[in-house]
Design a protein around this motif. Sequence first.
Motif, short mmCIF file in Angstrom:
data_model
loop_
_atom_site.label_atom_id
_atom_site.label_comp_id
_atom_site.label_asym_id
_atom_site.label_seq_id
_atom_site.Cartn_x
_atom_site.Cartn_y
_atom_site.Cartn_z
N VAL A 37 16.26 -31.92 46.28
CA VAL A 37 15.91 -30.81 47.18
C VAL A 37 16.91 -30.70 48.33
CG1 VAL A 37 14.14 -30.08 48.83
CG2 VAL A 37 13.46 -30.90 46.59
N ALA A 38 17.52 -31.84 48.71
CA ALA A 38 18.51 -31.83 49.80
C ALA A 38 19.41 -33.04 49.66
CB ALA A 38 17.81 -31.85 51.15
N LEU A 145 13.06 -25.94 39.17
CA LEU A 145 13.79 -26.75 38.20
C LEU A 145 13.47 -26.20 36.81
CD1 LEU A 145 15.59 -29.31 38.27
CD2 LEU A 145 13.54 -30.64 37.79
N GLU A 146 14.46 -25.61 36.17
CA GLU A 146 14.20 -24.92 34.89
C GLU A 146 13.68 -25.88 33.82
OE1 GLU A 146 14.11 -21.79 34.77
OE2 GLU A 146 15.19 -21.28 36.60
N LEU A 147 14.02 -27.17 33.98
CA LEU A 147 13.60 -28.17 33.00
C LEU A 147 12.14 -28.60 33.16
CD1 LEU A 147 16.59 -30.67 32.93
CD2 LEU A 147 15.81 -29.22 31.05
N LYS A 149 9.23 -27.62 32.47
CA LYS A 149 8.32 -27.60 31.32
C LYS A 149 8.63 -28.71 30.32
CE LYS A 149 6.81 -22.79 31.25
NZ LYS A 149 7.79 -21.91 31.92
N SER A 150 9.85 -29.23 30.39
CA SER A 150 10.21 -30.34 29.51
C SER A 150 9.86 -31.70 30.14
CB SER A 150 11.71 -30.32 29.22
OG SER A 150 12.08 -29.08 28.67
N ILE A 151 9.60 -31.69 31.43
CA ILE A 151 9.35 -32.94 32.15
C ILE A 151 7.87 -33.17 32.41
CG2 ILE A 151 9.77 -34.12 34.37
CD1 ILE A 151 12.56 -32.69 34.33
N TYR A 152 7.12 -32.06 32.66
CA TYR A 152 5.68 -32.15 32.94
C TYR A 152 4.89 -31.47 31.84
CZ TYR A 152 7.28 -33.45 37.61
OH TYR A 152 7.88 -34.08 38.67
N GLU A 153 3.72 -32.03 31.52
CA GLU A 153 2.84 -31.46 30.48
C GLU A 153 2.30 -30.09 30.93
OE1 GLU A 153 -0.40 -34.01 29.61
OE2 GLU A 153 -1.04 -32.85 27.86
#
Length: 153
Positions: A37-38, A145-147, A149-153
């Motif tokens: 984030v920073a 973060l576009e990913l 959906k691949s990281i969280y259910e």
Amino acid sequence: MSDTVERTFIAIKPDGVQRGLVAKIIAVFEQRGYKLVAIKMVCPSREHLEVHYDDLRGKPFFQGLIEFMKSGPIVAMVWEGLDVVRQGRKLLGATNPLESEPGTIRGNFAIDTGRNVCHGSDSVKSAKREIAHWFNNDELCDYTLELKKSIYE
Ligand code: GDP
Ligand code: MG
């Protein structure tokens, strides 16, 4: 997915910068799936560092710690994600690297407590205080973060 907005303050201390560990430490958090984030490289004042380590004033190692933290640049970061404060501490490993599990940052890259290469907030409350101490609000990037959906259910 609202739990995923927890944030923590992670810093690469002067020893981590000098030893060329910046990219490796960032990669640990990136690869786990946390969102950056920073980030900035800073040489903070003694006063800034004393406030950061306010809870340790009075410890015998306090002045040495502040001197060391002033000895070179620090990479200051904010990472976001599910349980990131607690998980961040796990990724860093125990304060004394001799007690850190191999596979953790300190367990892989450090030997001595006074040269343990990284800092991580120890609670959600400390994280809020530390993030506000090191960053202005406009330095915290608000993005998806576009990913996710691949990281969280
Ligand atoms: P942390 O949250 O795991 O970083 O540990 P603490 O908040 O207890 O201490 C802050 C930092 O002070 C540690 O990361 C160490 O760099 C340093 N420190 C803590 N305990 C000692 C100690 O007993 N001796 C020395 N030399 N440094 C210490
Ligand atoms: Mg601490």
